[in-house]
Design a protein around this motif. Structure first.
Motif, short mmCIF file in Angstrom:
data_model
loop_
_atom_site.label_atom_id
_atom_site.label_comp_id
_atom_site.label_asym_id
_atom_site.label_seq_id
_atom_site.Cartn_x
_atom_site.Cartn_y
_atom_site.Cartn_z
N PHE A 53 33.55 -11.12 33.18
CA PHE A 53 32.13 -11.05 33.53
C PHE A 53 31.96 -10.57 34.98
O PHE A 53 31.10 -9.73 35.27
N ASP A 54 32.77 -11.09 35.90
CA ASP A 54 32.71 -10.66 37.30
C ASP A 54 33.08 -9.18 37.44
O ASP A 54 32.49 -8.46 38.27
N ALA A 57 30.16 -7.02 36.43
CA ALA A 57 29.00 -7.24 37.30
C ALA A 57 29.14 -6.52 38.63
O ALA A 57 28.13 -6.10 39.23
N ASN A 58 30.38 -6.34 39.11
CA ASN A 58 30.60 -5.76 40.45
C ASN A 58 31.32 -4.41 40.43
O ASN A 58 31.65 -3.88 41.48
#
Length: 378
Positions: A53-54, A57-58
């Protein structure tokens, strides 16, 4: 949370599927291995959902590399690392549209279920079962597309052709470009490669990934899963053919017009609405000529003579007093007074009244005829 990144993903257990007693399926999976996609489709199936997920997202693309931050640690993924991790071919065509057209034509006949060349924009059911499954693997795991997987597309069929006809493809370049599209802002490319990204993050030093999750067994292709896939497709195909009704076209003479009510089909008469035009009766000249007005005959009324009173001639002084006694405003009421009083006021003589009465008392035959004619004319 991160499960949306691998909802449609299919993972292959090559050891299990190659032991199947189905020559068609075994041949298809052997072609996958020969293409160089075994390490990408059959790697260890581990998921780090929080780290995944990280990463998305980035993530972004800079200088041809994929950058992201996972749990505060910077992650860099470049094309060479991608190739080494999954042992992907780095030689061959990088554009699938460069596949020779004669090979594409051959593939259309090879994968056909009926023997006739399949349409590249048709349905997947036109192909044999093993190539239907291969088409799903290409769409869900390689190109990572969303939506309906029943229809064929140019991209899926070109990938399928490259594997069947053993065309050399630089799969490392093709797959890495898809990864860059996933992290590019505004791109329509769906996000995927959950197992592959998790494996790449494991090789990043000083990165704590947290708890791992096993990939769902329902999405791993084994001999049992593939056999069930074949049975379901065969069953659905038989049900569709059996349930398809034979449509008979009705002759045109029996077709009922949509504008006519249902009663017309039963035999009831159809009443047609007549158009009514509003016209002003006074504006048409012909109406005046057609209309006949009937008039009732008015009988002749005979008025009896009024007995005359003796006339007394007033003196000059009395006439002046009578004239001065009538106001100007009452001149109109004089018409409503009896004939005797009018004569007295206006000074007319009695013989004029008697002469009028005699004419009205006894009309002659000629006079009656004149009166009747006058009445009819009115």
């Amino acid at each position: 949370m991160a499960s949306s990144y691998y909802t449609n993903t299919l993972h292959v257990n090559f050891e299990s599927v190659l032991a199947m007693d189905d020559p068609g399926m075994v041949s298809m999976f052997q072609a996958l291995m020969a293409s160089g996609l075994e390490g990408f489709l059959g790697c260890s199936a581990v998921i780090y959902e929080a780290a995944l997920f990280d990463f998305f997202a980035n993530a972004s693309v800079r200088d041809g590399m994929v950058f992201s931050t996972v749990h505060g640690v910077t992650v860099e993924i470049f094309e060479q690392l991608f190739a080494e991790t999954f042992e992907l071919p780095v030689e061959g065509l990088t554009d699938l549209t460069e596949i020779p057209k004669d090979l594409v034509a051959d593939a259309r006949s090879i994968v056909s279920f009926s023997g006739n060349p399949v349409s590249m924009f048709g349905k997947k059911k036109e192909m044999k079962f093993e190539y239907r499954l291969l088409c799903d693997i290409m769409a869900k795991t390689i190109s990572v597309k969303e939506g309906s997987f029943d229809a064929l597309t140019m991209e899926k069929f070109l990938m399928l052709t490259a594997i069947i006809c053993e065309v050399k493809i630089n799969w490392n370049r093709v797959l890495f470009n898809i990864l860059k599209d996933m992290v590019t802002a505004g791109s329509r490319q769906a996000k995927g490669y959950a197992i592959k990204i998790s494996l790449l993050l494991e090789n990043i030093p000083n990165l704590e990934l947290g708890e791992s999750t096993e990939f769902p067994s329902s999405k791993i292709l084994t001999d049992k899963k593939v056999h069930r896939y074949i049975v379901l497709n065969e069953k659905v195909g038989v049900e569709v053919v059996a349930a398809a009704p034979q449509v008979k076209k009705a002759p045109k003479k029996q077709a009922v017009s949509k504008k006519r009510p249902v009663a017309a089909a039963i035999g009831d008469p159809v009443l047609k609405n007549k158009r009514k035009m509003k016209k002003k009766s006074g504006s048409l000249k012909e109406n005046l000529e057609i209309v006949v007005v009937s008039q009732e005959a008015v009988p002749i009324q005979i008025i009896e003579p009024i007995p005359a009173a003796p006339v007394v001639e007033p003196s000059v002084e009395e006439q002046r007093e009578a004239t001065s006694a009538v106001p100007i405003d009452e001149d109109i009421s004089v018409v409503d007074q009896p004939a005797v009083e009018v004569a007295a006021v206006t000074g007319e003589q009695e013989p004029a009244v008697e002469h009028m009465n005699e004419q009205m008392a006894e009309p002659t035959a000629d006079e009656e005829t004149v009166v009747l004619n006058t009445t009819n004319q009115q």
